[in-house]
Structure formats: structure tokens, C-alpha cells
Design a protein around this motif. Structure first.
Motif, PDB file in Angstrom:
ATOM      1  N   SER A 208       0.836  -1.205   0.000  1.00 30.91           N
ATOM      2  CA  SER A 208       0.000   0.000   0.000  1.00 30.91           C
ATOM      3  C   SER A 208       0.869   1.252   0.000  1.00 30.91           C
ATOM      4  N   ASP A 209       0.217   2.379   0.035  1.00 34.06           N
ATOM      5  CA  ASP A 209       0.842   3.687   0.241  1.00 34.06           C
ATOM      6  C   ASP A 209       1.948   4.035  -0.759  1.00 34.06           C
ATOM      7  N   THR A 210       1.656   3.869  -2.033  1.00 40.94           N
ATOM      8  CA  THR A 210       2.642   4.274  -3.036  1.00 40.94           C
ATOM      9  C   THR A 210       2.549   5.770  -3.343  1.00 40.94           C
ATOM     10  N   HIS A 211       1.404   6.374  -3.112  1.00 45.61           N
ATOM     11  CA  HIS A 211       1.207   7.817  -3.311  1.00 45.61           C
ATOM     12  C   HIS A 211       1.806   8.294  -4.631  1.00 45.61           C
TER      13      HIS A 211
ATOM     14  N   GLN B 277       3.946   6.797  -6.546  1.00 42.09           N
ATOM     15  CA  GLN B 277       5.315   6.353  -6.814  1.00 42.09           C
ATOM     16  C   GLN B 277       5.373   4.873  -7.210  1.00 42.09           C
ATOM     17  N   HIS B 278       4.296   4.352  -7.798  1.00 44.65           N
ATOM     18  CA  HIS B 278       4.205   2.933  -8.148  1.00 44.65           C
ATOM     19  C   HIS B 278       5.198   2.508  -9.234  1.00 44.65           C
TER      20      HIS B 278
ATOM     21  N   LEU C  14      10.606  -0.950  -6.522  1.00 42.35           N
ATOM     22  CA  LEU C  14       9.315  -1.644  -6.423  1.00 42.35           C
ATOM     23  C   LEU C  14       9.089  -2.527  -7.641  1.00 42.35           C
ATOM     24  N   ASN C  15       9.333  -1.986  -8.825  1.00 43.41           N
ATOM     25  CA  ASN C  15       9.133  -2.764 -10.050  1.00 43.41           C
ATOM     26  C   ASN C  15      10.100  -3.934 -10.152  1.00 43.41           C
TER      27      ASN C  15
ATOM     28  N   PHE D 124      -3.587  -4.391  -3.266  1.00 45.63           N
ATOM     29  CA  PHE D 124      -3.140  -3.035  -2.972  1.00 45.63           C
ATOM     30  C   PHE D 124      -4.136  -2.446  -1.982  1.00 45.63           C
TER      31      PHE D 124
ATOM     32  N   LEU E  77      -3.075   5.200  -3.330  1.00 47.99           N
ATOM     33  CA  LEU E  77      -2.388   5.097  -4.610  1.00 47.99           C
ATOM     34  C   LEU E  77      -2.143   6.448  -5.261  1.00 47.99           C
TER      35      LEU E  77
ATOM     36  N   PHE F 153      -1.829   4.204 -12.538  1.00 44.57           N
ATOM     37  CA  PHE F 153      -1.722   3.124 -11.554  1.00 44.57           C
ATOM     38  C   PHE F 153      -2.401   1.858 -12.084  1.00 44.57           C
TER      39      PHE F 153
END
Length: 90
Positions: A8-11, A13-14, A19-20, A33, A37, A48
Motif C-alpha cells: 500500500s501507500d505508493t502515493h 510512486q508505483h 518496487l518494479n 493493494f 495510490l 496506476f
């Protein structure tokens, strides 16, 4: 055995490289998730959705967090993705 991953909490920045890289090396069955987002109130979540749909998981489950808005736009866009399920549709 089923592999479930939750984050959670990517704000917004996914698409962060770390992360990827992690997701590409750790495929699974279900990706959950758990909210937050959006980068800001102008972020409709479309990027997203495109991103999460591309992750190596058979099913993606998304719920909204306390910093997420634009529920209607996001939910309408999510209908285009057969592998994404929205839990708390407003």
C-alpha cells in the motif's frame, strides 16, 4: 499453494525502480493493494491501473485509502481491466 502479496501507500510512486524490480522477481497469484495510490487530487489513477495490470500476478485487488479520491473515475477506468478487482466501490 497460493502466493499472495499485499502492499500500500505508493502515493503516485508505483513506478519506482526498486518496487518494479521486486515485483518482476516475485511473481504470484494474487496482488492486493490496500490504498493510498494517488499522488494528489488531480491523479485519477489511470496510470496506476495500467501499471498494476502489467504486474506478474493473475489477480489484482485494489481498495482505496484515506488519501484517495476520484473513486468514480478510477472505478470506471478499472472496468477496462479484467484482472483488476475494486473492493470498495463508492
Amino acid at each position: 499453494m497460493i502466493k499472495i502479496t499485499c502492499f500500500s501507500d505508493t502515493h503516485g510512486q508505483h513506478r519506482a525502480k526498486k518496487l518494479n524490480n521486486w515485483f518482476s522477481k516475485n511473481p504470484g497469484d494474487i496482488l492486493i493493494f490496500a490504498g493510498d495510490l494517488q499522488l494528489n487530487s488531480l491523479d485519477d489513477g489511470t496510470d496506476f491501473l495500467n501499471w498494476i495490470s502489467s504486474t506478474p500476478y493473475a489477480y489484482k485487488i485494489v481498495t482505496f485509502g484515506n488519501h484517495d479520491g476520484n473513486y468514480e473515475i478510477f472505478t470506471n477506468e478499472a472496468r477496462k481491466f479484467k484482472d483488476v478487482v475494486i473492493l470498495n466501490q463508492k
